[in-house]
Design a protein around this motif. Structure first.
Motif, mmCIF file in Angstrom:
data_model
loop_
_atom_site.group_PDB
_atom_site.id
_atom_site.type_symbol
_atom_site.label_atom_id
_atom_site.label_comp_id
_atom_site.label_asym_id
_atom_site.label_seq_id
_atom_site.Cartn_x
_atom_site.Cartn_y
_atom_site.Cartn_z
ATOM 1 N N ALA A 417 38.546 -21.180 -16.195
ATOM 2 C CA ALA A 417 37.135 -21.104 -16.588
ATOM 3 C C ALA A 417 36.972 -20.834 -18.078
ATOM 4 C CB ALA A 417 36.422 -20.031 -15.782
ATOM 5 N N GLY A 418 38.030 -20.305 -18.729
ATOM 6 C CA GLY A 418 37.956 -20.061 -20.165
ATOM 7 C C GLY A 418 37.968 -18.612 -20.568
ATOM 8 N N LEU A 419 38.167 -17.681 -19.623
ATOM 9 C CA LEU A 419 38.236 -16.276 -19.991
ATOM 10 C C LEU A 419 39.502 -15.994 -20.782
ATOM 11 C CD1 LEU A 419 35.948 -16.085 -17.816
ATOM 12 C CD2 LEU A 419 36.798 -13.786 -17.346
ATOM 13 N N ARG A 420 39.474 -14.934 -21.602
ATOM 14 C CA ARG A 420 40.582 -14.594 -22.480
ATOM 15 C C ARG A 420 40.871 -13.108 -22.405
ATOM 16 N NH1 ARG A 420 37.775 -17.268 -27.795
ATOM 17 N NH2 ARG A 420 37.653 -19.433 -27.080
ATOM 18 N N VAL A 421 42.099 -12.759 -22.755
ATOM 19 C CA VAL A 421 42.441 -11.348 -22.892
ATOM 20 C C VAL A 421 41.579 -10.743 -23.996
ATOM 21 C CG1 VAL A 421 44.262 -9.726 -23.547
ATOM 22 C CG2 VAL A 421 44.795 -11.666 -22.061
ATOM 23 N N GLY A 422 41.002 -9.579 -23.722
ATOM 24 C CA GLY A 422 40.121 -8.926 -24.687
ATOM 25 C C GLY A 422 38.659 -9.147 -24.423
ATOM 26 N N ASP A 423 38.318 -10.078 -23.514
ATOM 27 C CA ASP A 423 36.913 -10.282 -23.145
ATOM 28 C C ASP A 423 36.365 -9.046 -22.434
ATOM 29 O OD1 ASP A 423 36.808 -12.814 -24.172
ATOM 30 O OD2 ASP A 423 37.024 -13.844 -22.248
ATOM 31 N N LEU A 424 35.087 -8.782 -22.655
ATOM 32 C CA LEU A 424 34.385 -7.742 -21.892
ATOM 33 C C LEU A 424 33.533 -8.427 -20.832
ATOM 34 C CD1 LEU A 424 33.167 -5.267 -24.677
ATOM 35 C CD2 LEU A 424 35.414 -5.469 -23.599
ATOM 36 N N ILE A 425 33.753 -8.088 -19.572
ATOM 37 C CA ILE A 425 32.962 -8.638 -18.466
ATOM 38 C C ILE A 425 31.844 -7.657 -18.144
ATOM 39 C CG2 ILE A 425 33.002 -9.381 -16.059
ATOM 40 C CD1 ILE A 425 35.899 -10.170 -16.433
ATOM 41 N N LEU A 426 30.616 -8.100 -18.333
ATOM 42 C CA LEU A 426 29.452 -7.235 -18.143
ATOM 43 C C LEU A 426 28.746 -7.469 -16.815
ATOM 44 C CD1 LEU A 426 27.951 -7.575 -21.745
ATOM 45 C CD2 LEU A 426 29.663 -5.939 -20.920
ATOM 46 N N MET A 427 28.861 -8.682 -16.263
ATOM 47 C CA MET A 427 28.148 -9.015 -15.038
ATOM 48 C C MET A 427 28.973 -10.013 -14.241
ATOM 49 S SD MET A 427 24.259 -10.577 -14.705
ATOM 50 C CE MET A 427 23.588 -9.176 -15.611
ATOM 51 N N LEU A 455 29.212 -12.990 -16.905
ATOM 52 C CA LEU A 455 28.715 -12.766 -18.258
ATOM 53 C C LEU A 455 29.778 -12.040 -19.072
ATOM 54 C CD1 LEU A 455 26.436 -12.892 -20.354
ATOM 55 C CD2 LEU A 455 25.600 -10.691 -19.461
ATOM 56 N N VAL A 456 30.161 -12.655 -20.188
ATOM 57 C CA VAL A 456 31.263 -12.141 -21.009
ATOM 58 C C VAL A 456 30.766 -11.846 -22.413
ATOM 59 C CG1 VAL A 456 33.462 -12.778 -22.096
ATOM 60 C CG2 VAL A 456 33.062 -13.292 -19.682
ATOM 61 N N GLN A 457 31.222 -10.717 -22.955
ATOM 62 C CA GLN A 457 30.948 -10.343 -24.346
ATOM 63 C C GLN A 457 32.193 -10.593 -25.186
ATOM 64 O OE1 GLN A 457 28.241 -8.566 -26.146
ATOM 65 N NE2 GLN A 457 29.541 -9.172 -27.854
#
Length: 473
Positions: A417-427, A455-457
């Motif tokens: 999906a494109g998530l990365r190490v260091g991402d913040l998952i808020l929702m 939802l990623v920061q």
């Protein structure tokens, strides 16, 4: 009219004759025979003896209490002594190499060659043997300094690894598998190699044949000067496979001078946990290509904290020297004198800034040398390991409460999906995420096959990603 071709042919013949000697010289191999004859007497064989109280200590395992009867007791009775009595005093031996650095008896070798030794014997090429005293060792650089009671010994000439060039011929002399005074030659394959297990040594990589027993021996250039200390090989078989690593002599000489004068080695300390900048992270930070050392954590009461470094900063240069990878930073910091100021060039939220840091001494326990260890928790069903967000990271990303940070990422739905190490998952799936336990609880309630929004920061803002839940196996 026909004289011109003849003149041209004559000139071509003369040109070829003029070039031929030079071309022949270029193909001539170095005179390794004279190098070995000149420097061989300065190389020594090192053998050690270590007495252990039991077989279990020697082999690194503990033998449990066994019943008086049974197959296990029979096995140990047969192989370790009659009636199950294990020997009380076992002598183990190791072999390595070294070289004489001064005529009054100082000898350099690897720390791992003499580690745990009860007796160290140095044997010279003319068959003399000396029991050596251990002046000191430095495990971080894998250098040890020995002293034998002798005068007028043939010492090596010390060169400089800084002058080495990739492709240059080098020669090693040592005792592979105990075969003394063995010479092997090759070229410098690369410089400044940083190995995962070593943080303070920019290794010289060569294709010189190095095997067990070569450890601690010298690496010579064609002028007969020592430019490195053979230390490690990369091997899947235990033998030589074309990848050998030597400690630069400049690093080694600094270590032994400190061991001579202070009995210990001090190094500079910055106080950060760092990681590599991946291609994906580089894009998120606005870098054209991956480079620098990404600050994952700033340790409390450290020089980095006092200088104002923050998690998420990318260190691009240290004291005027470019930092291309995270592994390049520790050696630069380590050789900086304690108390000296250094300038950091840092990328912070797309802006390049300069910070001044005063280097402190690296603590005895090397708890800060390696990048932060990942949580050993297994990845969840979508390939993530998450952890709580540290207060400093909340401040950096502007997240006041809730959320989790992606600590590890394995191949799976989240990665695709494109998530990365260091991402913040808020929702997750429309529900705010409070903490790691809450995240796993929400995830557990999502049916297989569904696509849910996450939802990623990131440093470049917030965005949604669609993750499809995997079907049950």
């Amino acid at each position: 009219m026909r004289s011109k071709p003849r003149l041209s042919l004559a000139l071509t013949t003369l040109l070829c004759c003029a070039l031929a000697p030079g071309m022949a010289v270029g193909r001539t191999l170095p005179d390794f025979a004279s190098l070995v004859a000149e420097n061989g007497p300065s190389v020594v064989n090192i053998s050690t003896k270590q007495h252990t109280s039991s077989v279990s200590e020697m082999h690194g395992f503990t033998i449990p209490d066994l019943p008086d009867e049974g197959p296990l007791r029979d096995f140990f009775d047969r192989f370790f002594g009659e009636e199950g009595e294990l020997p009380d005093d076992i002598e183990s031996r190791s072999l390595g190499s070294g070289f004489i650095v001064s005529s009054d008896g100082f000898v350099m070798t690897n720390s791992h060659v003499v580690e745990g030794a009860d007796e160290i014997v140095v044997r010279t090429s003319d068959r003399r043997e000396f029991v050596a005293d251990l002046v000191g060792t430095d495990k971080r650089s894998d250098i040890a300094l020995l002293k034998v009671d002798a005068e007028g010994l043939p010492a090596v000439r010390i060169g400089s690894s800084k002058d080495l060039q990739v492709g240059e011929w080098v020669l090693a002399i040592g005792s592979p598998f105990g075969f003394e005074s063995s010479a092997t030659a090759g070229i410098v394959s690369a410089k400044g190699r940083n190995l995962p297990s070593e943080n303070y040594v920019p290794f010289i990589q060569t294709d010189v044949a190095i095997n067990p027993g070569n450890s601690g021996g010298p690496l010579f250039d064609l002028d007969g000067r020592v430019v490195g200390v053979n230390s490690q090989i990369y091997s899947r078989t235990g033998g030589f496979m074309g990848l050998s690593f030597a400690i630069p002599i400049d690093v080694a000489m600094d270590v032994i001078e400190q061991l001579k004068t202070k009995g210990r080695v001090t190094r500079g300390w910055l106080g950060v946990m760092i990681q590599d900048v991946t291609r994906e992270l580089a894009a998120s930070f606005g870098l054209k290509q991956p480079r620098g050392a990404l600050v994952a954590e700033v340790l409390a009461d450290s020089p980095a904290a006092a200088a104002g470094l923050r998690p998420g900063d990318v260190i691009l240069a240290f004291d005027g020297k470019d930092v291309l990878t995270s592994s390049a930073l520790p050696p630069l910091v380590g050789v900086t004198p304690i108390g000296e100021q250094a300038e950091l060039r840092v990328l912070r939220r797309g802006e390049r800034i300069s910070l001044s840091v005063t280097i402190a001494e690296l603590p005895e326990e090397d708890a800060f040398a390696a990048p932060p260890a990942l949580d050993e928790t297994p990845a969840n069903r979508i390939g993530l390991v998450v952890r709580a967000i540290a207060p400093e990271q909340r401040e950096h990303f502007g997240v006041e409460q809730g959320g989790v940070m992606v600590e590890a990422l394995e191949p799976g739905p989240a990665e695709r999906a494109g998530l990365r190490v260091g991402d913040l998952i808020l929702m997750l799936d429309g529900q705010p995420v409070a903490d790691p336990a809450d995240f796993e609880q929400i995830l557990a309630g999502i049916e297989p096959g569904r696509s849910v929004a996450v939802l990623v920061q990131r440093s470049d803002g917030r965005m949604f990603f669609a993750i499809r839940m995997p079907d049950p196996e």
